[in-house]
Design a protein around this motif. Structure first.
Motif, PDB file in Angstrom:
ATOM      1  N   CYS A 422     -13.643  -0.215  13.094  1.00  0.00           N
ATOM      2  CA  CYS A 422     -14.631   0.051  12.045  1.00  0.00           C
ATOM      3  C   CYS A 422     -15.549  -1.152  11.928  1.00  0.00           C
ATOM      4  O   CYS A 422     -15.488  -2.074  12.749  1.00  0.00           O
ATOM      5  CB  CYS A 422     -13.934   0.352  10.711  1.00  0.00           C
ATOM      6  N   SER A 423     -16.388  -1.175  10.902  1.00  0.00           N
ATOM      7  CA  SER A 423     -17.301  -2.297  10.710  1.00  0.00           C
ATOM      8  C   SER A 423     -16.541  -3.532  10.222  1.00  0.00           C
ATOM      9  O   SER A 423     -15.410  -3.442   9.731  1.00  0.00           O
ATOM     10  CB  SER A 423     -18.389  -1.934   9.697  1.00  0.00           C
ATOM     11  N   GLU A 424     -17.183  -4.693  10.319  1.00  0.00           N
ATOM     12  CA  GLU A 424     -16.534  -5.939   9.904  1.00  0.00           C
ATOM     13  C   GLU A 424     -16.191  -5.930   8.421  1.00  0.00           C
ATOM     14  O   GLU A 424     -15.074  -6.292   8.025  1.00  0.00           O
ATOM     15  CB  GLU A 424     -17.450  -7.125  10.212  1.00  0.00           C
ATOM     16  N   LYS A 425     -17.134  -5.510   7.573  1.00  0.00           N
ATOM     17  CA  LYS A 425     -16.896  -5.560   6.130  1.00  0.00           C
ATOM     18  C   LYS A 425     -15.817  -4.564   5.711  1.00  0.00           C
ATOM     19  O   LYS A 425     -15.022  -4.840   4.808  1.00  0.00           O
ATOM     20  CB  LYS A 425     -18.196  -5.312   5.386  1.00  0.00           C
ATOM     21  N   THR A 426     -15.790  -3.414   6.364  1.00  0.00           N
ATOM     22  CA  THR A 426     -14.728  -2.440   6.072  1.00  0.00           C
ATOM     23  C   THR A 426     -13.367  -2.992   6.466  1.00  0.00           C
ATOM     24  O   THR A 426     -12.399  -2.905   5.708  1.00  0.00           O
ATOM     25  CB  THR A 426     -15.002  -1.121   6.801  1.00  0.00           C
ATOM     26  N   ALA A 427     -13.298  -3.596   7.647  1.00  0.00           N
ATOM     27  CA  ALA A 427     -12.028  -4.142   8.124  1.00  0.00           C
ATOM     28  C   ALA A 427     -11.535  -5.275   7.221  1.00  0.00           C
ATOM     29  O   ALA A 427     -10.360  -5.329   6.859  1.00  0.00           O
ATOM     30  CB  ALA A 427     -12.177  -4.635   9.562  1.00  0.00           C
ATOM     31  N   ARG A 428     -12.423  -6.171   6.850  1.00  0.00           N
ATOM     32  CA  ARG A 428     -12.014  -7.318   6.029  1.00  0.00           C
ATOM     33  C   ARG A 428     -11.609  -6.870   4.623  1.00  0.00           C
ATOM     34  O   ARG A 428     -10.691  -7.451   4.029  1.00  0.00           O
ATOM     35  CB  ARG A 428     -13.127  -8.355   5.978  1.00  0.00           C
ATOM     36  N   TYR A 429     -12.273  -5.864   4.065  1.00  0.00           N
ATOM     37  CA  TYR A 429     -11.910  -5.399   2.726  1.00  0.00           C
ATOM     38  C   TYR A 429     -10.490  -4.829   2.712  1.00  0.00           C
ATOM     39  O   TYR A 429      -9.665  -5.206   1.882  1.00  0.00           O
ATOM     40  CB  TYR A 429     -12.897  -4.335   2.243  1.00  0.00           C
ATOM     41  N   TRP A 430     -10.204  -3.926   3.639  1.00  0.00           N
ATOM     42  CA  TRP A 430      -8.882  -3.306   3.650  1.00  0.00           C
ATOM     43  C   TRP A 430      -7.801  -4.306   4.041  1.00  0.00           C
ATOM     44  O   TRP A 430      -6.656  -4.195   3.583  1.00  0.00           O
ATOM     45  CB  TRP A 430      -8.872  -2.099   4.578  1.00  0.00           C
ATOM     46  N   ALA A 431      -8.133  -5.281   4.875  1.00  0.00           N
ATOM     47  CA  ALA A 431      -7.148  -6.299   5.254  1.00  0.00           C
ATOM     48  C   ALA A 431      -6.778  -7.188   4.070  1.00  0.00           C
ATOM     49  O   ALA A 431      -5.701  -7.797   4.059  1.00  0.00           O
ATOM     50  CB  ALA A 431      -7.675  -7.148   6.409  1.00  0.00           C
ATOM     51  N   GLN A 432      -7.664  -7.259   3.055  1.00  0.00           N
ATOM     52  CA  GLN A 432      -7.399  -8.076   1.869  1.00  0.00           C
ATOM     53  C   GLN A 432      -6.855  -7.256   0.706  1.00  0.00           C
ATOM     54  O   GLN A 432      -6.578  -7.808  -0.358  1.00  0.00           O
ATOM     55  CB  GLN A 432      -8.686  -8.764   1.427  1.00  0.00           C
ATOM     56  N   THR A 433      -6.711  -5.950   0.890  1.00  0.00           N
ATOM     57  CA  THR A 433      -6.292  -5.074  -0.207  1.00  0.00           C
ATOM     58  C   THR A 433      -4.802  -4.772  -0.115  1.00  0.00           C
ATOM     59  O   THR A 433      -4.369  -4.050   0.787  1.00  0.00           O
ATOM     60  CB  THR A 433      -7.086  -3.756  -0.176  1.00  0.00           C
ATOM     61  N   PRO A 434      -3.991  -5.292  -1.025  1.00  0.00           N
ATOM     62  CA  PRO A 434      -2.554  -4.985  -0.994  1.00  0.00           C
ATOM     63  C   PRO A 434      -2.291  -3.592  -1.560  1.00  0.00           C
ATOM     64  O   PRO A 434      -2.761  -3.243  -2.645  1.00  0.00           O
ATOM     65  CB  PRO A 434      -1.955  -6.077  -1.892  1.00  0.00           C
ATOM     66  N   LEU A 435      -1.545  -2.792  -0.821  1.00  0.00           N
ATOM     67  CA  LEU A 435      -1.190  -1.446  -1.260  1.00  0.00           C
ATOM     68  C   LEU A 435       0.276  -1.432  -1.695  1.00  0.00           C
ATOM     69  O   LEU A 435       1.119  -2.057  -1.049  1.00  0.00           O
ATOM     70  CB  LEU A 435      -1.414  -0.436  -0.138  1.00  0.00           C
ATOM     71  N   PRO A 436       0.602  -0.732  -2.772  1.00  0.00           N
ATOM     72  CA  PRO A 436       1.985  -0.706  -3.251  1.00  0.00           C
ATOM     73  C   PRO A 436       2.932  -0.111  -2.219  1.00  0.00           C
ATOM     74  O   PRO A 436       2.587   0.823  -1.488  1.00  0.00           O
ATOM     75  CB  PRO A 436       1.917   0.193  -4.498  1.00  0.00           C
ATOM     76  N   HIS A 437       4.120  -0.677  -2.163  1.00  0.00           N
ATOM     77  CA  HIS A 437       5.169  -0.174  -1.279  1.00  0.00           C
ATOM     78  C   HIS A 437       6.512  -0.374  -1.956  1.00  0.00           C
ATOM     79  O   HIS A 437       6.829  -1.474  -2.424  1.00  0.00           O
ATOM     80  CB  HIS A 437       5.145  -0.893   0.065  1.00  0.00           C
ATOM     81  N   GLY A 438       7.313   0.680  -2.020  1.00  0.00           N
ATOM     82  CA  GLY A 438       8.630   0.570  -2.620  1.00  0.00           C
ATOM     83  C   GLY A 438       8.558   0.338  -4.117  1.00  0.00           C
ATOM     84  O   GLY A 438       7.616   0.757  -4.797  1.00  0.00           O
ATOM     85  N   THR A 439       9.553  -0.360  -4.651  1.00  0.00           N
ATOM     86  CA  THR A 439       9.658  -0.532  -6.100  1.00  0.00           C
ATOM     87  C   THR A 439       8.801  -1.667  -6.648  1.00  0.00           C
ATOM     88  O   THR A 439       8.375  -1.615  -7.794  1.00  0.00           O
ATOM     89  CB  THR A 439      11.122  -0.778  -6.503  1.00  0.00           C
ATOM     90  N   HIS A 440       8.516  -2.683  -5.838  1.00  0.00           N
ATOM     91  CA  HIS A 440       7.709  -3.786  -6.355  1.00  0.00           C
ATOM     92  C   HIS A 440       6.984  -4.573  -5.266  1.00  0.00           C
ATOM     93  O   HIS A 440       6.456  -5.649  -5.533  1.00  0.00           O
ATOM     94  CB  HIS A 440       8.585  -4.756  -7.161  1.00  0.00           C
ATOM     95  N   ALA A 441       6.942  -4.061  -4.040  1.00  0.00           N
ATOM     96  CA  ALA A 441       6.300  -4.784  -2.943  1.00  0.00           C
ATOM     97  C   ALA A 441       4.874  -4.278  -2.720  1.00  0.00           C
ATOM     98  O   ALA A 441       4.521  -3.155  -3.096  1.00  0.00           O
ATOM     99  CB  ALA A 441       7.112  -4.612  -1.655  1.00  0.00           C
ATOM    100  N   PHE A 442       4.048  -5.136  -2.116  1.00  0.00           N
ATOM    101  CA  PHE A 442       2.673  -4.792  -1.766  1.00  0.00           C
ATOM    102  C   PHE A 442       2.416  -5.272  -0.343  1.00  0.00           C
ATOM    103  O   PHE A 442       2.904  -6.330   0.061  1.00  0.00           O
ATOM    104  CB  PHE A 442       1.677  -5.444  -2.733  1.00  0.00           C
ATOM    105  N   HIS A 443       1.638  -4.487   0.399  1.00  0.00           N
ATOM    106  CA  HIS A 443       1.357  -4.860   1.778  1.00  0.00           C
ATOM    107  C   HIS A 443       0.031  -4.228   2.192  1.00  0.00           C
ATOM    108  O   HIS A 443      -0.209  -3.053   1.933  1.00  0.00           O
ATOM    109  CB  HIS A 443       2.477  -4.373   2.709  1.00  0.00           C
ATOM    110  N   ALA A 444      -0.831  -5.003   2.859  1.00  0.00           N
ATOM    111  CA  ALA A 444      -2.088  -4.458   3.378  1.00  0.00           C
ATOM    112  C   ALA A 444      -1.780  -3.510   4.529  1.00  0.00           C
ATOM    113  O   ALA A 444      -0.851  -3.728   5.304  1.00  0.00           O
ATOM    114  CB  ALA A 444      -2.999  -5.587   3.851  1.00  0.00           C
ATOM    115  N   ALA A 445      -2.579  -2.446   4.642  1.00  0.00           N
ATOM    116  CA  ALA A 445      -2.329  -1.438   5.668  1.00  0.00           C
ATOM    117  C   ALA A 445      -3.649  -0.889   6.179  1.00  0.00           C
ATOM    118  O   ALA A 445      -4.680  -0.932   5.485  1.00  0.00           O
ATOM    119  CB  ALA A 445      -1.465  -0.308   5.114  1.00  0.00           C
TER     120      ALA A 445
END
Length: 469
Positions: A422-445
């Motif tokens: 994808c574009s650079e700005k799209t890639a960098r935004y999602w790479a910096q966005t933590p998404l919830p996982h499990g009961t209390h973890a966050f991980h970029a995806a």
């Protein structure tokens, strides 16, 4: 049985609660509200499911850098693997209904818990039941609201659910089979949209079941508000994150919050299902913005407004970018063969013989080859012949869900380790966005396939070699 009506529920102090509700019986809307024959209904916005990918497919292996040769590619990347069918799809447009079906709080009753089922026997009456103890419950009745449309989201396939959502497991796999226990509620949340401009959309935890009821049991987190009303949280919660600066080139990830049954905003609990609620955030609201993320504990949705979608690239623009990239005739720096991104119309059966492949640690793009393995570093590790960095070696696939893109920039970056471009700005935004996982973890995806991002930045700039002639 005596029901004690509380007129305070309809007072101005409950203005924030008046937007609660869900699908009710159809009531004729006011004259002039409906779309004329042949006209498109007014669109409130669109919901897009992040990272849907088929469990057990070869795509998951490719995303994780585990593919040593050309394999099948079964990532949804714009549509479900089995196809978008009915209410189960990768994206859903919310448009103004022919008739308003909203409901809003009306009267609150205090009742003996054993008599709750009898009090809620009227299926035409929407209500929320708060069980405080074995002997005491509070029931809030809802009445029709001609100013709003309601849309329900959840795992249930019952008719009252407008958007059926299933779990996506870590790394982008869809949880399937009898052993896969879903963490998404059957009636996860509801969205209420104003039928008049500016068509504001608000989100609330929990949805009404087939009996038009919401039950918060004795173990559910619930409480009495300072003005004497009731509120509560669902078991696994509904989390929302509004991006800072809107969903544009200048966007930055916001802060994750939890939304209550009545639409109030709270800080996150210590764990996803803890009974102790977070702190009330009074200066934030449940109004959805362009780019708002909604997490249902098993699936994450992106909300796009009509104005925001106008700024997003179109499928025609994505196709033009693909053709422009191929017209540059990039070459494999070793095999000297010409590389080309395949057409989306060809499907994701397997990487094409001209498919670009990338070393995700350095970004050097090659054609597929079977040498350079460094099994002493890991079974799937490859050494780049140009810079000697060792890491995953995966095929590149252009991201096809335009609604996930922040801008129409050229496809210059790839997520690591899946290889979606994808574009650079799209890639960098999602790479910096933590998404919830499990009961209390966050991980970029990766937003296209759901693969957890790795490396220092989560994405890599692609380095193509032009033709020698």
């Amino acid at each position: 049985m005596v029901l004690e009506g509380n007129p305070e529920v309809g007072s101005p102090r409950t203005s924030d609660l008046r937007h609660s509700g869900n699908q009710g019986s159809c009531v004729l809307s006011s004259p002039g509200e409906d779309a004329q024959p042949g006209e498109e209904p007014i669109k409130y916005g669109e919901l897009i499911v992040l990272g849907c990918c088929e469990e057990g497919g070869e795509e998951t292996k490719a995303q994780r850098g585990e593919v040593t040769g050309p394999r099948a590619h079964s990532c949804y990347n714009g549509c479900l693997a089995s196809g978008d069918k009915g209410r189960r799809r990768s994206r859903l447009a919310l448009s103004r209904r022919p008739h308003a079906n909203g409901v809003k709080p009306d009267v609150m009753h205090h009742i003996s818990t054993p008599l709750v089922s009898k009090a809620l026997s009227n299926r035409g009456q929407h209500s929320i039941s708060y069980t405080l103890s074995r002997s005491h419950s509070v029931i809030v009745e809802y009445t029709h609201d001609s100013d709003t449309d309601m849309f329900q989201i959840g795992r249930s396939t019952e008719n009252m659910i407008d958007f059926v959502v299933t779990d996506t497991s870590p790394g982008g796999g869809a949880a399937e089979g009898p052993s896969a226990q879903s963490t998404i509620s059957r009636y996860a949340c509801r969205i209420l949209c104003d039928r008049r401009p500016p068509y504001t959309a608000r989100i609330y935890a929990a949805g009404f079941d087939a009996s038009s009821n919401i039950f918060l049991g004795e173990r559910a987190a619930k409480w009495r508000t300072p003005d004497g009303l009731m509120d509560g949280l669902t078991t696994n919660g509904v989390l929302v994150m509004h991006p800072a600066g809107g969903f544009s080139e200048d966007s930055a990830p916001g802060v994750w919050r939890e939304i209550s049954v009545c639409g109030n905003v709270y800080t996150l609990r210590d764990s996803r299902s803890a009974q102790q609620r977070g702190k009330l955030v009074e200066n934030e609201s449940n109004v959805l913005q362009d780019g708002s993320l909604i997490d249902l504990c098993g699936a994450t949705l992106l909300w796009r407004t009509p104005a925001g979608l106008l700024r997003a690239p179109t499928l025609k623009q994505l196709e033009a970018q693909r053709q422009e990239a191929n017209a540059a005739r990039p070459q494999c720096p070793v095999g000297l063969s010409t590389l080309a991104f395949p057409s989306p119309a060809r499907g994701r059966t397997a990487p094409d013989k001209q498919q670009p492949w990338v070393y995700v640690r350095c970004g050097h793009v090659h054609g597929y080859h079977g040498w350079g393995c460094r099994r002493e570093r890991g079974p799937q590790e490859r050494e780049c012949p140009l810079c000697r960095l060792v890491g995953p070696y995966v095929p590149l696939w252009l991201g096809q869900e335009a609604g996930l893109c922040l801008d129409p920039g050229p496809p210059s970056h790839a997520f690591a380790p899946c290889g979606h471009v994808c574009s650079e700005k799209t890639a960098r935004y999602w790479a910096q966005t933590p998404l919830p996982h499990g009961t209390h973890a966050f991980h970029a995806a990766c937003p296209f396939c759901g693969a957890w991002l790795t490396g220092e930045h989560g994405c890599v700039r692609l380095i193509f070699q032009g033709p020698l002639d």
